[in-house]
Design a protein around this motif. Structure first.
Motif, PDB file in Angstrom:
ATOM      1  N   LEU A  84       0.829  -1.204   0.000  1.00 15.39           N
ATOM      2  CA  LEU A  84       0.000   0.000   0.000  1.00 15.39           C
ATOM      3  C   LEU A  84       0.865   1.255   0.000  1.00 15.39           C
ATOM      4  O   LEU A  84       0.554   2.226  -0.701  1.00 15.39           O
ATOM      5  N   GLN A  85       1.932   1.249   0.757  1.00 12.42           N
ATOM      6  CA  GLN A  85       2.813   2.420   0.797  1.00 12.42           C
ATOM      7  C   GLN A  85       3.423   2.701  -0.568  1.00 12.42           C
ATOM      8  O   GLN A  85       3.519   3.858  -1.004  1.00 12.42           O
ATOM      9  N   ALA A  86       3.842   1.632  -1.270  1.00 11.03           N
ATOM     10  CA  ALA A  86       4.412   1.823  -2.606  1.00 11.03           C
ATOM     11  C   ALA A  86       3.376   2.420  -3.558  1.00 11.03           C
ATOM     12  O   ALA A  86       3.688   3.303  -4.366  1.00 11.03           O
ATOM     13  N   GLU A  87       2.133   1.943  -3.458  1.00  9.09           N
ATOM     14  CA  GLU A  87       1.069   2.485  -4.308  1.00  9.09           C
ATOM     15  C   GLU A  87       0.814   3.955  -3.991  1.00  9.09           C
ATOM     16  O   GLU A  87       0.635   4.785  -4.890  1.00  9.09           O
ATOM     17  N   LEU A  88       0.796   4.300  -2.712  1.00  3.84           N
ATOM     18  CA  LEU A  88       0.578   5.691  -2.311  1.00  3.84           C
ATOM     19  C   LEU A  88       1.727   6.583  -2.758  1.00  3.84           C
ATOM     20  O   LEU A  88       1.502   7.730  -3.166  1.00  3.84           O
ATOM     21  N   ASP A  89       2.944   6.068  -2.688  1.00  6.37           N
ATOM     22  CA  ASP A  89       4.094   6.857  -3.135  1.00  6.37           C
ATOM     23  C   ASP A  89       4.002   7.150  -4.625  1.00  6.37           C
ATOM     24  O   ASP A  89       4.300   8.276  -5.072  1.00  6.37           O
ATOM     25  N   GLN A  90       3.602   6.151  -5.405  1.00  2.00           N
ATOM     26  CA  GLN A  90       3.457   6.375  -6.849  1.00  2.00           C
ATOM     27  C   GLN A  90       2.351   7.381  -7.145  1.00  2.00           C
ATOM     28  O   GLN A  90       2.489   8.243  -8.017  1.00  2.00           O
ATOM     29  N   GLN A  91       1.250   7.275  -6.401  1.00  2.00           N
ATOM     30  CA  GLN A  91       0.150   8.211  -6.616  1.00  2.00           C
ATOM     31  C   GLN A  91       0.560   9.627  -6.218  1.00  2.00           C
ATOM     32  O   GLN A  91       0.204  10.603  -6.900  1.00  2.00           O
ATOM     33  N   ALA A  92       1.324   9.751  -5.140  1.00  2.00           N
ATOM     34  CA  ALA A  92       1.787  11.067  -4.709  1.00  2.00           C
ATOM     35  C   ALA A  92       2.718  11.680  -5.759  1.00  2.00           C
ATOM     36  O   ALA A  92       2.650  12.881  -6.045  1.00  2.00           O
ATOM     37  N   ALA A  93       3.597  10.859  -6.330  1.00  2.00           N
ATOM     38  CA  ALA A  93       4.496  11.348  -7.373  1.00  2.00           C
ATOM     39  C   ALA A  93       3.705  11.790  -8.600  1.00  2.00           C
ATOM     40  O   ALA A  93       4.026  12.810  -9.226  1.00  2.00           O
ATOM     41  N   ARG A  94       2.668  11.036  -8.926  1.00  2.00           N
ATOM     42  CA  ARG A  94       1.811  11.414 -10.058  1.00  2.00           C
ATOM     43  C   ARG A  94       1.110  12.732  -9.782  1.00  2.00           C
ATOM     44  O   ARG A  94       1.004  13.596 -10.657  1.00  2.00           O
ATOM     45  N   ASN A  95       0.618  12.911  -8.549  1.00  2.00           N
ATOM     46  CA  ASN A  95      -0.067  14.159  -8.207  1.00  2.00           C
ATOM     47  C   ASN A  95       0.878  15.357  -8.290  1.00  2.00           C
ATOM     48  O   ASN A  95       0.483  16.445  -8.736  1.00  2.00           O
ATOM     49  N   ARG A  96       2.128  15.144  -7.855  1.00  2.00           N
ATOM     50  CA  ARG A  96       3.090  16.250  -7.910  1.00  2.00           C
ATOM     51  C   ARG A  96       3.430  16.638  -9.345  1.00  2.00           C
ATOM     52  O   ARG A  96       3.862  17.767  -9.606  1.00  2.00           O
ATOM     53  N   ALA A  97       3.222  15.714 -10.277  1.00  2.00           N
ATOM     54  CA  ALA A  97       3.527  16.002 -11.680  1.00  2.00           C
ATOM     55  C   ALA A  97       2.445  16.842 -12.339  1.00  2.00           C
ATOM     56  O   ALA A  97       2.660  17.380 -13.429  1.00  2.00           O
ATOM     57  N   ARG A  98       1.283  16.964 -11.692  1.00  2.00           N
ATOM     58  CA  ARG A  98       0.219  17.770 -12.283  1.00  2.00           C
ATOM     59  C   ARG A  98       0.587  19.251 -12.229  1.00  2.00           C
ATOM     60  O   ARG A  98       1.138  19.736 -11.240  1.00  2.00           O
ATOM     61  N   SER A  99       0.254  19.982 -13.270  1.00  2.00           N
ATOM     62  CA  SER A  99       0.590  21.402 -13.333  1.00  2.00           C
ATOM     63  C   SER A  99      -0.372  22.263 -12.524  1.00  2.00           C
ATOM     64  O   SER A  99      -0.044  23.405 -12.183  1.00  2.00           O
ATOM     65  N   TYR A 100      -1.539  21.740 -12.195  1.00  2.00           N
ATOM     66  CA  TYR A 100      -2.548  22.526 -11.479  1.00  2.00           C
ATOM     67  C   TYR A 100      -3.148  21.655 -10.389  1.00  2.00           C
ATOM     68  O   TYR A 100      -3.731  20.612 -10.662  1.00  2.00           O
ATOM     69  N   ARG A 101      -3.002  22.103  -9.124  1.00  2.00           N
ATOM     70  CA  ARG A 101      -3.463  21.302  -7.982  1.00  2.00           C
ATOM     71  C   ARG A 101      -4.281  22.193  -7.045  1.00  2.00           C
ATOM     72  O   ARG A 101      -3.802  22.621  -5.988  1.00  2.00           O
ATOM     73  N   PRO A 102      -5.529  22.472  -7.393  1.00  2.00           N
ATOM     74  CA  PRO A 102      -6.317  23.445  -6.612  1.00  2.00           C
ATOM     75  C   PRO A 102      -6.763  22.947  -5.249  1.00  2.00           C
ATOM     76  O   PRO A 102      -7.187  23.749  -4.414  1.00  2.00           O
ATOM     77  N   THR A 103      -6.690  21.643  -4.992  1.00  2.00           N
ATOM     78  CA  THR A 103      -7.167  21.130  -3.709  1.00  2.00           C
ATOM     79  C   THR A 103      -6.070  21.113  -2.645  1.00  2.00           C
ATOM     80  O   THR A 103      -6.335  20.728  -1.501  1.00  2.00           O
ATOM     81  N   GLU A 104      -4.852  21.506  -2.991  1.00  2.00           N
ATOM     82  CA  GLU A 104      -3.743  21.442  -2.048  1.00  2.00           C
ATOM     83  C   GLU A 104      -3.548  22.782  -1.345  1.00  2.00           C
ATOM     84  O   GLU A 104      -3.778  23.852  -1.913  1.00  2.00           O
ATOM     85  N   GLY A 105      -3.134  22.716  -0.080  1.00  2.00           N
ATOM     86  CA  GLY A 105      -2.803  23.927   0.666  1.00  2.00           C
ATOM     87  C   GLY A 105      -3.994  24.731   1.141  1.00  2.00           C
ATOM     88  O   GLY A 105      -3.840  25.913   1.478  1.00  2.00           O
ATOM     89  N   LEU A 106      -5.179  24.132   1.184  1.00  2.00           N
ATOM     90  CA  LEU A 106      -6.370  24.852   1.626  1.00  2.00           C
ATOM     91  C   LEU A 106      -6.442  24.876   3.149  1.00  2.00           C
ATOM     92  O   LEU A 106      -5.948  23.985   3.838  1.00  2.00           O
TER      93      LEU A 106
END
Length: 224
Positions: A84-106
């Motif tokens: 599960l941790q490996a899957e979450l790490d991959q998903q987190a890396a994918r999210n960081r690759a997005r150019s627009y992340r409006p749900t972060e830092g709220l």
């Protein structure tokens, strides 16, 4: 030294109490769909925030408490659930690759809420925040597929993570019971007067539908 659940919950309630005096009733259109984070939440029940408390007040506390549970589960996962941790790490890396992340830092009061207001029939949006986020997400490659063995291991570990989250959630709710009095006192001090003022203003507007003075006009009504 890692803080105990009791300390974290106490600090979350303290932070919510510091924010509460700044809360004001929303003046825009209400939500159409219920908030999945807050409706039927055992956290809110333990805190004594019932359905008669405005959602904005509830959401600010439930989000802060959910963060405590999420962090506890994340620590447990990193130590005990490698698939599960490996899957979450991959998903987190994918999210960081997005150019627009409006749900972060709220701020906690806005985290988890819909990105866009409900559309009005006949008045379409030129664009939406959710739509822009979907476009940015489409530009990021999908994660590689899992083998059947990996899927089975992942399902098992997700179940273990859910069990641990439920255990921490019960502990959090038990701690929240000790904060109910000061939570309810703060609602009585900062929230209820604003609701009472809104109801009073609504009553006055219903009693005087033609204007501030309730005078429909200076001319006498026509005789029948």
């Amino acid at each position: 030294m890692e803080r105990s659940i009791e300390t974290q919950v106490s600090q979350a309630v303290d932070a919510w109490l510091r924010w509460l005096p700044r809360w004001e009733p929303a003046t825009h259109r209400g939500r159409v769909a219920p908030c999945r984070r807050c409706i039927g939440s055992p956290v809110l029940s333990a805190a004594g925030l019932g359905a008669d408390v405005p959602h904005g007040v509830q959401h600010g506390l439930s989000t802060r408490v959910k963060t405590i549970i999420d962090h506890a589960v994340a620590d447990y996962t990193s130590l005990n659930l490698p698939t599960l941790q490996a899957e979450l790490d991959q998903q987190a890396a994918r999210n960081r690759a997005r150019s627009y992340r409006p749900t972060e830092g709220l701020d906690p009061e806005f985290e988890g809420l819909p990105l866009d207001p409900h559309p009005v029939p006949g008045a379409p949006f030129l664009f939406t925040i959710g739509g822009l986020a979907d476009e940015a997400d489409a530009d990021v490659p999908e994660l590689p597929p899992l083998s059947d063995e990996a899927k089975a291991a992942l399902r098992q570990e997700v179940g273990l993570a859910d069990d641990y989250a439920n255990m921490i959630g019960r502990e959090v709710c038990a701690v929240l019971l000790h904060h109910r009095l000061r939570i309810q006192a703060a609602v009585a001090q900062y929230v209820e007067p604003q609701i009472a003022a809104m109801l009073e203003e609504l009553t006055r507007s219903l009693d005087a539908p033609f204007g501030p003075t309730g005078d429909a006009g200076s001319e006498a009504p026509p005789e029948l």
